[in-house]
Design a protein around this motif. Structure first.
Motif, mmCIF file in Angstrom:
data_model
loop_
_atom_site.group_PDB
_atom_site.id
_atom_site.type_symbol
_atom_site.label_atom_id
_atom_site.label_comp_id
_atom_site.label_asym_id
_atom_site.label_seq_id
_atom_site.Cartn_x
_atom_site.Cartn_y
_atom_site.Cartn_z
ATOM 1 N N MET B 1 -7.544 -18.055 7.752
ATOM 2 C CA MET B 1 -7.721 -16.806 7.254
ATOM 3 C C MET B 1 -7.935 -15.823 8.530
ATOM 4 S SD MET B 1 -10.098 -16.465 4.249
ATOM 5 C CE MET B 1 -11.645 -16.059 4.945
ATOM 6 N N GLU B 2 -7.065 -15.283 8.870
ATOM 7 C CA GLU B 2 -6.799 -14.254 9.811
ATOM 8 C C GLU B 2 -7.598 -13.128 9.613
ATOM 9 O OE1 GLU B 2 -3.021 -16.651 11.261
ATOM 10 O OE2 GLU B 2 -4.042 -15.978 9.389
ATOM 11 N N GLN B 3 -8.178 -12.228 10.423
ATOM 12 C CA GLN B 3 -8.640 -10.912 9.975
ATOM 13 C C GLN B 3 -8.681 -10.245 11.301
ATOM 14 O OE1 GLN B 3 -12.870 -12.043 9.097
ATOM 15 N NE2 GLN B 3 -12.344 -11.918 7.013
ATOM 16 N N PHE B 4 -8.135 -8.877 11.071
ATOM 17 C CA PHE B 4 -7.880 -7.839 11.845
ATOM 18 C C PHE B 4 -8.966 -6.672 12.098
ATOM 19 C CE2 PHE B 4 -4.092 -10.350 11.001
ATOM 20 C CZ PHE B 4 -3.954 -11.010 12.211
ATOM 21 N N ALA B 5 -8.947 -6.346 13.110
ATOM 22 C CA ALA B 5 -9.635 -5.064 13.165
ATOM 23 C C ALA B 5 -8.608 -3.915 13.016
ATOM 24 C CB ALA B 5 -10.326 -4.685 14.616
ATOM 25 N N MET B 34 0.660 -8.103 5.019
ATOM 26 C CA MET B 34 0.000 -8.245 6.593
ATOM 27 C C MET B 34 -0.372 -6.871 7.019
ATOM 28 S SD MET B 34 2.822 -10.591 8.554
ATOM 29 C CE MET B 34 3.170 -12.074 7.800
ATOM 30 N N THR B 37 -3.736 -6.005 5.937
ATOM 31 C CA THR B 37 -4.689 -6.801 6.773
ATOM 32 C C THR B 37 -4.943 -6.002 7.981
ATOM 33 O OG1 THR B 37 -3.185 -8.395 7.716
ATOM 34 C CG2 THR B 37 -4.416 -8.782 5.779
ATOM 35 N N PRO B 121 1.287 -13.182 11.363
ATOM 36 C CA PRO B 121 0.595 -11.759 11.681
ATOM 37 C C PRO B 121 -0.046 -11.645 12.777
ATOM 38 C CG PRO B 121 -0.563 -13.465 9.991
ATOM 39 C CD PRO B 121 1.016 -14.031 10.651
ATOM 40 N N GLU B 122 -0.519 -12.564 13.408
ATOM 41 C CA GLU B 122 -0.890 -12.322 14.685
ATOM 42 C C GLU B 122 -0.084 -11.615 15.944
ATOM 43 O OE1 GLU B 122 -1.096 -15.282 13.506
ATOM 44 O OE2 GLU B 122 -0.298 -16.631 14.948
#
Lengths: 699, 146
Positions: B1-5, B34, B37, B121-122
């Motif tokens: 679970m990646e979350q991005f600002a 992506m 997100t 995604p990162e």
């Protein structure tokens, strides 16, 4: 609330499976193309592209084995010089099958199948390529020597310094995760370009060396401190060292080496909600939900006719009431919207028949190869729309018919030439709309069905007695091929066997309220015609009464309605017939035989080549019926295909004409009278009917 | 679970607009997800190079994510044509390791960056921030810029 990356992972996975199916279909199509034109570079490229896309999608979905296999295959495709083009096509087909098996296993989360057949083929292809002279050396030996600059580069350094620019030496280390060092180096050069001039690089620009360390001679008039940070590129570089070699027009002085470390990526705070993105125009909807909506539309249509009846009554009672016209307007509007709604919902369920057709080129190729025949498949009407559930239902029967056509219909090349036909046979698949039906045809130009052989076989398998057979018309004899027990176990081969006979084809079609016909041209081929209703849910029907009970048949089956008296009917060979203009029409009696002067109606129905008359007592009108399926327990007879509820709450039974006609055709002549009279009577009723002296004295 | 600002445009605080070009519908969808997100907005999609050019003209996105191998017109050519017309175009090539030479070619013709398939995604997030440079800003307060 935050949008997470995994939120829709499951859905995306499903989506992957769908698109992957599509890719496999394309792959198979291209394989067929390649087989026709071995070694066609454009096709090979296209295959490579498809495999590449599949590889990427599979990797993104975590289907590692599939991705790796696709990668190996893609590598082979990238090479050149396929000496035997056909073996490549073969590999494409094998790949399609193996990929499909893998996908199936992923989807069901079951054990992955063996991929050895494909791996072996790929390796064989790779060996084939290696035996050919290599086009160019793959990789040079790795060099990571400290940069030594050429005389030319040294000169350029001097000049730059004289022009007032600093000359730097950058040592750039690439991020170990960056799998594309050459591209990475290019990107570093791109980043440098706006800030100065690159005088030289090691490895040299354009080198395919996979080195992760890069050295650059760089001339710039920018301030010293900023450069290294600006050349740091996230995901590409891990370290940039800067060293001043020559200072602008000043004596050379060494600047201490400055290292810029890649800052560790801090987990970023994600508290702001992401902006909703309008992304897809295509929805994936469970078919059941659409069925639900359709069901409700059906209920609305019943509601409409309830309203209509109430309205009629109101009009009768208050013919002068001004509200009447307003009601009528509102109802007309409602019914228009309702039929639009119905059409729209139906449309949702419709898919072009191409979805089904496109699997056949490969099938025909495989079967033809197996039988050692030359067969060409042509398609037409692929864009004809058909209810998805119907499409799924006819997949199996149609596959069977196509297989049959190749293995039994088309003759061997030698036989064909003897008969004066082109060596390769043709099978044509065709779909089109006809009235309220969709017709799907499978025709071949083979030897057709030998009616004498059909008779022999039928006698052998005791489907008919010799006596009956002698009295049967050619069409009747042909229809025997659809009888259970006609095809024998001996002819069950790997290809057309699988235990599915034409009787199964017919029963599937009948379950779908459709029919199958066989058109035979001895020596020239056969055509199987599958007729399906456009939809299963709502039909326009003609309502009539037999023995005071209400029945309906699809309106489009009715060719005309004739009026007659009982005394106009004649009896030929135990069949009741009616002379209608210059034709003799065989009749099916649904109820009891009536008195001589009784007026009756004859519904002339078209069933394929046949025309038949149904004797009914009275007509009730036409109506849009919402078919409610009856489960097998509720109805013991196959003559009823469903039931419907009218606006006033009455129940009407819908007759299944193909079954009715089949029953009539199957009836043995000596029983025909009894069988065809009172088909819709209960046992007790039929018994009492027998007590009434019938015309011709049949009991 | 990646979350991005969320990354927003510096000039107006609006979501960054993306054009996603790939012949695989799946890949497009994957990228679009992506982007979502990252707090971005999908401005358009294209399945081949030709469409990519017209879609660029129509949508004027902040960032183009461009696949290399596509039917009709390949990603490199499309990238080159777009950059010729719009030098300010920020094109990020998206492709697998096997196409490194093509990526180099695309970079030489004006593409700004590249990410490797399968896209992480990162990684894409970092690339996007880098490519936007001064034009992008990372919001760190809830609902910033909306």
């Amino acid at each position: 609330m935050s949008h997470s990356y995994d939120d829709r992972a499951g859905e995306l996975r499903e989506f992957f499976f769908d698109t992957a199916q599509e890719l496999l279909q394309q792959l198979s199509d291209e394989g067929l193309k390649l087989e026709k034109q071995p070694g066609d570079a454009e096709t090979v490229r296209s295959i490579r592209r498809i495999v590449h896309t599949l590889k990427g999608d599979a990797a993104a979905c975590g289907c590692r084995e599939l991705s790796e296999l696709a990668h190996e295959f893609e590598d082979v495709l990238a090479g050149e010089g396929f000496s035997a083009g056909t073996s490549l096509a073969e590999a494409v087909f094998t790949a399609t099958d193996v990929f499909a098996a893998l996908l199936k296993a992923y989807r069901r989360k079951s054990k992955l199948p063996s991929v050895e057949p494909l791996r072996k083929l790929v390796q064989a292809l790779a060996r084939e390529q290696k035996s050919l002279p290599p086009k160019r050396a793959r990789k040079k030996a790795k060099t990571s020597l400290p940069a030594t600059w050429s005389e030319y580069e040294k000169l350029a350094m001097q000049q730059a310094a004289q022009q007032g620019r600093n000359v730097y030496h950058f040592t750039v280390r690439l991020d170990p995760h960056c799998a594309m060092p050459i591209a990475g180096r290019q990107l570093v050069l791109n980043a440098m370009a706006p800030l100065g001039e690159v005088l030289g690089t090691r490895p040299e620009t354009g080198s395919t060396d996979a080195a992760r360390k890069m050295e650059v001679l760089f001339a710039s008039d920018q301030p010293v401190g900023q450069l290294a940070t600006r050349f740091h590129i996230p995901t590409i570089t891990s370290e940039v060292q800067q060293e001043l070699l020559l200072e602008a027009a000043k004596p050379s002085r060494k600047e201490p080496a400055k290292a810029v470390e890649t800052p560790a990526m801090e987990p970023l705070e994600a508290s702001a909600p992401a902006v909703p993105v309008p992304s897809e125009n295509i929805l994936r909807v469970d078919a059941e939900r659409i069925d639900n909506v359709l069901n409700l539309v059906g209920e609305l249509i019943i509601g409409k006719s309830m309203l209509q009846q109430a309205m009629n009554e109101f009009s009768r009672r208050f013919p002068k009431d001004p509200a009447r016209a307003r009601f009528a307007d509102a109802m007309a509007f409602q019914s228009r919207v309702l039929s639009d709604l119905q059409r729209s919902v139906m449309k949702v369920r419709m898919v072009p028949v191409e979805q089904l057709f496109r699997r056949f080129p490969r099938l025909v190729r495989d079967v033809a190869k197996h039988c050692d025949k030359q067969v060409e498949l042509t398609l037409s009407g692929q864009d004809t729309d058909l209810d998805k559930s119907l499409l799924d239902a006819i997949t199996e029967p149609l596959t069977h018919l196509v297989r049959n056509a190749v293995s039994h219909g088309i003759e061997s090349a030698a036989e064909r030439e003897k008969a004066g036909k082109p060596a390769h046979g043709t099978i044509h698949l065709k779909a089109y709309h006809q009235g309220n039906q969709v017709v799907v045809e499978v025709s071949d130009d083979g030897h057709g069905v030998d009616v004498r052989k059909v008779r022999e076989r039928a006698l052998q398998n005791q489907l008919v007695s010799a006596e009956e057979a002698s009295g049967m018309s050619e069409a009747d004899l042909l229809s025997l091929v659809f009888r259970p027990g006609f095809s024998t176990a001996e002819e069950i081969t790997e290809i057309s066997g699988r235990g599915v006979g034409l009787d199964v084809v017919q029963s599937v079609l009948q379950r779908m309220k459709g029919s199958v016909e066989l058109e035979n041209h001895p020596g020239r081929g056969t055509t199987f015609r599958l007729k399906l209703p456009l939809t299963l849910a709502i039909i326009k029907a003609l309502l009539f009464r037999v023995e005071h009970k209400l029945y309906a048949i699809p309106l489009n089956a009715v060719a005309e309605i004739a009026r007659a008296r009982q005394s106009d009917l004649h009896r030929v060979d135990h069949y009741e017939v009616l002379q209608l203009r210059d034709q003799v029409l065989p009749l099916i009696r649904l109820g009891r035989t009536a008195a001589e002067d009784h007026k009756i109606f004859v519904l002339v129905i078209h069933m394929g080549e046949r025309k038949l008359g149904l004797i009914v007592d009275s007509l009730e009108g036409e109506e849009e019926l919402v078919i409610k399926a009856l489960d097998d327990q509720a109805v013991a007879t196959d003559l009823i295909s469903g039931a419907s509820i009218l606006g006033d709450g009455r129940v009407v039974l819908i007759l299944h004409l193909p079954a009715l006609v089949e029953r009539f055709a199957k009836a043995r002549p000596q029983e025909a009278g009894a069988m065809t009279s009172g088909l819709l009577l209960s046992h007790a009723e039929r018994h009492s009917a027998g007590a009434i002296p019938a015309v011709g004295g049949q009991a | 679970m990646e979350q991005f600002a969320p990354v927003k445009r510096s000039k107006d605080g609006q979501p960054v607009r993306y054009l996603v070009v790939d012949d695989s519908v799946f890949a497009r969808k994957n990228l679009a997800r992506m982007i979502e997100t990252f707090g971005g907005q999908l401005a358009g999609e294209a399945g081949d190079g030709m469409t990519a050019i017209t879609e660029y003209e129509r949508t004027r996105p902040d960032i183009v994510l461009m696949d290399i191998t596509m039917p009709q017109m390949e990603g490199i050519e499309a990238a080159e044509k777009i950059v010729q017309q719009h030098p300010e175009a920020r094109i990020v090539m998206v492709s697998s390791v096997g196409y490194q030479e093509n990526i180099v070619a695309a970079l030489q013709r004006g593409a700004r960056h590249f990410v490797q398939k399968p896209v992480k995604p990162e990684v894409l997030y970092e690339v996007i921030k880098y490519v936007l440079g001064e034009e992008g800003s990372v919001a760190n307060a809830a609902g910033a810029g909306v």
